[in-house]
Design a protein around this motif. Structure first.
Motif, PDB file in Angstrom:
ATOM      1  N   ILE A 109      -6.475   7.452   4.012  1.00 24.22           N
ATOM      2  CA  ILE A 109      -6.614   8.739   4.692  1.00 24.22           C
ATOM      3  C   ILE A 109      -6.697   9.820   3.618  1.00 24.22           C
ATOM      4  CG2 ILE A 109      -5.372  10.415   6.141  1.00 24.22           C
ATOM      5  CD1 ILE A 109      -4.463   8.031   7.865  1.00 24.22           C
ATOM      6  N   GLN A 110      -7.678  10.702   3.766  1.00 21.58           N
ATOM      7  CA  GLN A 110      -7.948  11.660   2.672  1.00 21.58           C
ATOM      8  C   GLN A 110      -6.834  12.693   2.491  1.00 21.58           C
ATOM      9  OE1 GLN A 110     -12.086  13.361   1.989  1.00 21.58           O
ATOM     10  NE2 GLN A 110     -11.036  15.208   2.662  1.00 21.58           N
ATOM     11  N   GLU A 111      -6.275  13.195   3.610  1.00 17.81           N
ATOM     12  CA  GLU A 111      -5.292  14.280   3.479  1.00 17.81           C
ATOM     13  C   GLU A 111      -4.179  14.149   4.513  1.00 17.81           C
ATOM     14  OE1 GLU A 111      -7.539  17.982   3.801  1.00 17.81           O
ATOM     15  OE2 GLU A 111      -9.119  17.089   2.575  1.00 17.81           O
ATOM     16  N   LEU A 130      -3.624  15.418   9.753  1.00 15.35           N
ATOM     17  CA  LEU A 130      -4.407  14.550   8.871  1.00 15.35           C
ATOM     18  C   LEU A 130      -5.835  15.043   8.766  1.00 15.35           C
ATOM     19  CD1 LEU A 130      -3.580  11.154  10.627  1.00 15.35           C
ATOM     20  CD2 LEU A 130      -2.366  12.114   8.652  1.00 15.35           C
ATOM     21  N   ASP A 131      -6.447  14.822   7.599  1.00 14.04           N
ATOM     22  CA  ASP A 131      -7.904  14.765   7.538  1.00 14.04           C
ATOM     23  C   ASP A 131      -8.242  13.327   7.192  1.00 14.04           C
ATOM     24  OD1 ASP A 131     -10.594  14.902   7.244  1.00 14.04           O
ATOM     25  OD2 ASP A 131     -10.591  16.397   5.630  1.00 14.04           O
ATOM     26  N   ILE A 132      -8.717  12.585   8.186  1.00 13.03           N
ATOM     27  CA  ILE A 132      -9.033  11.171   7.947  1.00 13.03           C
ATOM     28  C   ILE A 132     -10.334  11.041   7.155  1.00 13.03           C
ATOM     29  CG2 ILE A 132      -9.514   8.950   9.069  1.00 13.03           C
ATOM     30  CD1 ILE A 132      -7.548   9.736  11.264  1.00 13.03           C
ATOM     31  N   VAL A 192      -5.726  16.587  13.779  1.00  7.83           N
ATOM     32  CA  VAL A 192      -6.454  15.445  13.186  1.00  7.83           C
ATOM     33  C   VAL A 192      -7.906  15.857  12.954  1.00  7.83           C
ATOM     34  CG1 VAL A 192      -7.098  13.015  13.329  1.00  7.83           C
ATOM     35  CG2 VAL A 192      -5.034  13.806  14.496  1.00  7.83           C
ATOM     36  N   GLU A 193      -8.303  15.842  11.689  1.00  6.78           N
ATOM     37  CA  GLU A 193      -9.671  16.212  11.319  1.00  6.78           C
ATOM     38  C   GLU A 193     -10.488  14.946  11.066  1.00  6.78           C
ATOM     39  OE1 GLU A 193      -9.665  19.158   8.192  1.00  6.78           O
ATOM     40  OE2 GLU A 193     -11.526  18.355   7.353  1.00  6.78           O
ATOM     41  N   ASP A 194     -11.730  14.986  11.474  1.00  8.24           N
ATOM     42  CA  ASP A 194     -12.664  13.881  11.253  1.00  8.24           C
ATOM     43  C   ASP A 194     -12.045  12.498  11.482  1.00  8.24           C
ATOM     44  OD1 ASP A 194     -14.748  15.650  10.805  1.00  8.24           O
ATOM     45  OD2 ASP A 194     -14.816  15.349   8.629  1.00  8.24           O
ATOM     46  N   PRO A 195     -11.556  12.254  12.708  1.00  6.41           N
ATOM     47  CA  PRO A 195     -10.992  10.942  13.020  1.00  6.41           C
ATOM     48  C   PRO A 195     -12.072   9.870  13.140  1.00  6.41           C
ATOM     49  CG  PRO A 195     -11.044  12.319  14.988  1.00  6.41           C
ATOM     50  CD  PRO A 195     -11.428  13.205  13.837  1.00  6.41           C
ATOM     51  N   GLY A 242     -13.548  18.886  13.973  1.00  7.46           N
ATOM     52  CA  GLY A 242     -14.762  18.361  13.355  1.00  7.46           C
ATOM     53  C   GLY A 242     -15.109  19.116  12.082  1.00  7.46           C
ATOM     54  N   ASP A 243     -15.130  18.390  10.971  1.00  8.40           N
ATOM     55  CA  ASP A 243     -15.562  18.963   9.688  1.00  8.40           C
ATOM     56  C   ASP A 243     -16.964  18.421   9.402  1.00  8.40           C
ATOM     57  OD1 ASP A 243     -15.996  19.643   7.036  1.00  8.40           O
ATOM     58  OD2 ASP A 243     -14.403  18.395   6.216  1.00  8.40           O
ATOM     59  N   ASP A 244     -17.046  17.161   8.959  1.00 15.63           N
ATOM     60  CA  ASP A 244     -18.359  16.561   8.720  1.00 15.63           C
ATOM     61  C   ASP A 244     -19.171  16.464  10.016  1.00 15.63           C
ATOM     62  OD1 ASP A 244     -17.552  16.330   6.118  1.00 15.63           O
ATOM     63  OD2 ASP A 244     -17.229  14.171   6.172  1.00 15.63           O
ATOM     64  N   ILE A 261     -12.917  23.299  15.154  1.00 18.67           N
ATOM     65  CA  ILE A 261     -13.983  23.177  14.141  1.00 18.67           C
ATOM     66  C   ILE A 261     -13.489  23.678  12.794  1.00 18.67           C
ATOM     67  CG2 ILE A 261     -14.962  25.401  14.930  1.00 18.67           C
ATOM     68  CD1 ILE A 261     -17.680  24.514  13.823  1.00 18.67           C
ATOM     69  N   LEU A 262     -13.779  22.913  11.752  1.00 23.11           N
ATOM     70  CA  LEU A 262     -13.487  23.376  10.397  1.00 23.11           C
ATOM     71  C   LEU A 262     -14.615  24.315   9.970  1.00 23.11           C
ATOM     72  CD1 LEU A 262     -11.029  22.556   8.665  1.00 23.11           C
ATOM     73  CD2 LEU A 262     -12.643  21.409   7.149  1.00 23.11           C
ATOM     74  N   ILE A 263     -14.249  25.412   9.309  1.00 28.57           N
ATOM     75  CA  ILE A 263     -15.226  26.416   8.886  1.00 28.57           C
ATOM     76  C   ILE A 263     -15.217  26.510   7.366  1.00 28.57           C
ATOM     77  CG2 ILE A 263     -15.825  28.875   8.930  1.00 28.57           C
ATOM     78  CD1 ILE A 263     -16.244  27.602  11.670  1.00 28.57           C
ATOM     79  N   ILE A 297      -5.646  28.056   8.550  1.00 29.89           N
ATOM     80  CA  ILE A 297      -6.454  27.999   7.334  1.00 29.89           C
ATOM     81  C   ILE A 297      -5.994  26.784   6.543  1.00 29.89           C
ATOM     82  CG2 ILE A 297      -4.899  29.546   6.028  1.00 29.89           C
ATOM     83  CD1 ILE A 297      -7.425  30.610   4.575  1.00 29.89           C
ATOM     84  N   LYS A 298      -6.950  26.022   6.032  1.00 31.82           N
ATOM     85  CA  LYS A 298      -6.618  24.858   5.217  1.00 31.82           C
ATOM     86  C   LYS A 298      -7.007  25.199   3.797  1.00 31.82           C
ATOM     87  CE  LYS A 298      -9.005  20.824   5.011  1.00 31.82           C
ATOM     88  NZ  LYS A 298      -9.444  19.418   5.216  1.00 31.82           N
ATOM     89  N   THR A 299      -6.012  25.430   2.953  1.00 29.02           N
ATOM     90  CA  THR A 299      -6.352  25.870   1.597  1.00 29.02           C
ATOM     91  C   THR A 299      -5.389  25.339   0.551  1.00 29.02           C
ATOM     92  OG1 THR A 299      -7.025  27.767   0.278  1.00 29.02           O
ATOM     93  CG2 THR A 299      -5.245  28.161   1.858  1.00 29.02           C
TER      94      THR A 299
HETATM   95 ZN    ZN Z   1     -12.507  17.297   6.005  1.00 32.01          ZN
END
Ligand code: ZN
Ligand code: PGA
Length: 397
Positions: free
Chosen positions: A151-153, A229-231, A270-273, A297-299, A320-322, A373-375
């Motif tokens: 899992i990425q994050e 998570l960002d999967i 949960v991002e990009d599951p 949704g990111d990607d 949505i991720l921006i 915000i994800k930073t």
């Molecule tokens: Zn992502």
């Protein structure tokens, strides 16, 4: 009016070259901004060109269209000129890296002319006073660190924090506590590209450690800290199944797995599951757990309003991720934010794994009243945004 645009190559946080833009106006306004860069990029993102090429192409095609004709304070005009100069949907002519650097630098020059902070210029007089909750990457792997989690994050989410400053410090405390817990277990850990710990452990052990660290810090600070998570599932997807080292999960199994994780750990986010074209899978998961967690949704969406529209129609996600550099201009990013908000999708403004000291996204989050915000959590290019939010909060209340 814009009197000059200069472009240069500077370093990003990975030491890679990236594009920086300076925008000057006839009345003496000045703005400077720098493009970030992804590693786990979505296939539908706008195109990032090698910085040398992006700079040369922008000097040739974009700068002549901006200088002496366009007002820095009119963001739509600036961004329309950039799109016109490029002429493609995905900024493959001048590069989304040149485009976004110029777009953001123009916004800062426009703010400078007004003598207003950037968030005020972008948000206007009817801006609310909502501050984003920072999602803080504390453990990660995937494309951001070798031999770490699949899992990425793993992201601390201090949803109960009374202020953005307390939220940012809580995330830092979770990061530190995760480091202590890893040391106690004798697990060595370097940091990945975003400053998160990148230990060579199973995802299941990471869940244990992050859950314990969030609980421990929540107890200390006296407010709720969930996690998410960002999967980054496109990076695990091989065309048939999701590959987690020894374990392989079919799309159906992946949906079951993520739904169970949401329940077991009470995940907030949960991002990009699922992989970046699986609208149906996103919709199925959202139907199951969308009232309990943000399914982001990111990607999948890549900050693209058309792709978001399809997600809205299908119920694929609720967030949505921006990332402005995924789409190339601030105007297009704001379009996606506004479309999301109007349709009950939660916008989450985000950094990239390759970052700089640029703080535009902090201002964009405040300007648009984005709830999250994800930073990142630690590291100068991450704390640049968090510290800017702390300053804006002082200024704005
Ligand atoms: Zn992502
Ligand atoms: P990237 O990763 O900036 O490497 O694309 C961040 C993310 O996936 O959210």
């Amino acid at each position: 009016r814009i009197s000059g645009v200069s472009l240069r190559r500077v370093l990003d946080s990975r030491g890679n070259p990236t594009v920086e833009a300076d925008v000057l106006t006839v009345s003496g306004g000045f703005g400077r901004a720098t493009a970030p860069s992804g590693a786990s990029t979505g296939e539908h993102e706008a195109i990032e060109l090698p910085p040398n090429e992006a700079i040369a192409a922008a000097r040739k095609h974009a700068v002549p269209r901006l200088v002496e004709t366009v007002h820095a304070g009119n963001q739509r005009e600036v961004d329309a000129a950039l799109r016109g100069a490029d002429g493609t949907e995905e900024f493959s002519e001048i590069g989304a890296n040149s485009a976004v650097a110029i777009s953001m630098a123009a916004a800062k020059a426009g703010a400078d002319v007004l003598g207003a902070p950037l968030y005020q210029h972008l948000g206007g007089a009817f801006r609310g006073d909502q501050f984003p909750v920072p999602l803080g990457n504390v453990v990660g792997g995937g494309e951001h660190a070798a031999d770490a989690t699949h899992i990425q994050e793993f992201l601390a989410a201090p949803v109960g924090a009374p202020s953005v400053a307390e939220a940012a410090f809580a995330n830092a405390a979770v990061h530190e506590t995760v480091g202590d817990l890893l040391t106690e277990r004798g697990i060595p850990a370097a940091k990945g590209d975003e400053g998160a710990w990148a230990p060579a452990i199973d995802d299941s052990e990471a869940f244990e450690i992050v859950a314990a660290a969030c609980d421990q810090v929540a107890e200390e600070v006296g407010f709720d800290i969930s996690f998410g998570l960002d999967i980054a599932a496109s990076e695990l997807w091989d065309g048939d199944a999701y590959q987690y080292g020894e374990t392989s999960r079919s799309p159906e199994e992946q949906i079951d797995y993520v739904a169970e994780l949401v329940h077991e750990y009470d995940l907030a986010y949960v991002e990009d599951p699922l992989e970046e074209n699986d609208y149906e899978g996103f919709a199925a998961l959202t139907e199951r757990v969308g009232s309990e967690a943000l399914i982001c949704g990111d990607d999948l969406f890549v900050t693209n309003t058309e792709r978001l529209q399809q997600g809205i129609e299908q119920g694929a996600g609720n967030s949505i991720l921006i990332k402005p550099n995924q789409i190339g201009t601030l105007s297009l990013a704001v379009d996606a934010i506004e479309t999301a908000t109007r349709n009950g999708f939660t916008p989450v403004i985000s950094h990239r794994s390759g970052e700089t000291e640029d703080t535009t996204i902090a201002h964009l989050a405040v300007a648009t009243g984005a709830p999250f915000i994800k930073t990142g959590t630690v590291g100068g290019e991450r704390t640049a945004k968090l510290n800017e939010l702390i300053r804006i909060a002082e200024d704005a209340v």
